[in-house]
Enzyme design. Structure first.
Site, short mmCIF file in Angstrom:
data_model
loop_
_atom_site.label_atom_id
_atom_site.label_comp_id
_atom_site.label_asym_id
_atom_site.label_seq_id
_atom_site.Cartn_x
_atom_site.Cartn_y
_atom_site.Cartn_z
N ARG A 101 0.71 -1.07 0.02
CA ARG A 101 0.14 0.15 -0.02
C ARG A 101 0.90 1.34 -0.10
NH1 ARG A 101 -5.13 0.20 1.01
NH2 ARG A 101 -5.23 -1.70 1.64
N THR A 105 -1.01 7.80 -1.06
CA THR A 105 -2.26 7.65 -1.72
C THR A 105 -3.25 6.54 -1.39
OG1 THR A 105 -1.53 5.81 -3.46
CG2 THR A 105 -0.97 8.28 -3.87
N ASP A 197 -4.27 -8.85 14.00
CA ASP A 197 -3.34 -8.90 12.54
C ASP A 197 -3.22 -10.32 12.08
OD1 ASP A 197 -1.07 -9.06 10.72
OD2 ASP A 197 -1.05 -6.98 10.88
N ASP A 200 0.46 -11.93 11.49
CA ASP A 200 1.40 -11.76 12.55
C ASP A 200 0.99 -12.75 13.39
OD1 ASP A 200 2.73 -9.48 11.75
OD2 ASP A 200 1.73 -7.86 13.24
#
Length: 206
Positions: A101, A105, A197, A200
């Site tokens: 990502r 933006t 997450d 993780d």
């Protein structure tokens, strides 16, 4: 079309995954098992071809799968769903797609992609445990379509309404399968209540 798989075993195993106290081994094992259980439901409408075979007793008119299955995990968390599905479909081929990502933006960009040559004729399952904003999943599906995939199913464990809406708007031709549809996203973009997450927790990196 959205399908939430309400099954007692899936719900029970997902509950174990949600617990903060669940360690990497148990988290990964439950993920494998849920992915396999989900695959059984997701493949319910796979096309079949008629075939004639010879059993030890007689000739048999029966059926076999008409299309290959290609699993495409979105790196890295999606890798945690591959083994559970391949246990059920050992002939499935596996492609990989990696997205990052852009910090400014917030748009996802491809950094790695490798797929079987049979993509256009196959049933393609995109795998990612979490469907949060839907940005990465939508981008992955767009990239797969550009490479010829036409029958695509998005398979996630936990989704947020925001992510489901994004996929329905961007890709109305893609079926979405979830083990649970959660309440919302928080200000950090995490699914609530979610399970943290997933990457993780699968790989023990946090």
């Amino acid at each position: 079309m959205l399908t939430v798989l309400h099954h007692p075993l899936i719900t029970h195993k997902l509950t174990q995954m949600r617990k903060e106290s669940t360690g990497t081994k148990d988290f990964r094992q439950n993920l494998d098992e849920i992915a396999g259980l989900m695959a059984f439901e997701i493949t319910r409408d796979l096309p079949l071809n008629p075939i004639e075979i010879k059993t030890p007793v007689a000739i048999c008119q029966t059926q076999e799968l008409a299309k290959e299955i290609v699993l495409v995990p979105i790196l890295r968390a999606g890798l945690g769903m591959v083994n559970g599905i391949r246990d059920l479909i050992p002939t499935a081929k596996v492609g990989h797609i990696g997205l990052y990502r852009d910090e400014e933006t917030l748009e996802p960009h491809e950094y790695f992609a490798k797929f079987p040559s049979t993509m256009p004729e196959s049933v393609v399952m995109v795998l990612d445990p979490m469907l949060a904003t839907g940005g990465s999943a939508s981008a992955a599906i767009t990239l797969l379509k550009k490479r010829g995939a036409s029958i695509i199913k998005l398979v996630c464990l936990v989704g947020a309404p925001e992510g489901v809406k994004r996929i329905e708007e961007d890709h109305p031709d893609v079926d979405v399968y979830l083990a649970a549809l959660d309440e919302k996203l928080n200000e950090k973009g995490y699914i609530v209540p979610g399970l943290g997450d997933a990457g993780d927790r699968i790989f023990g990196t946090k």
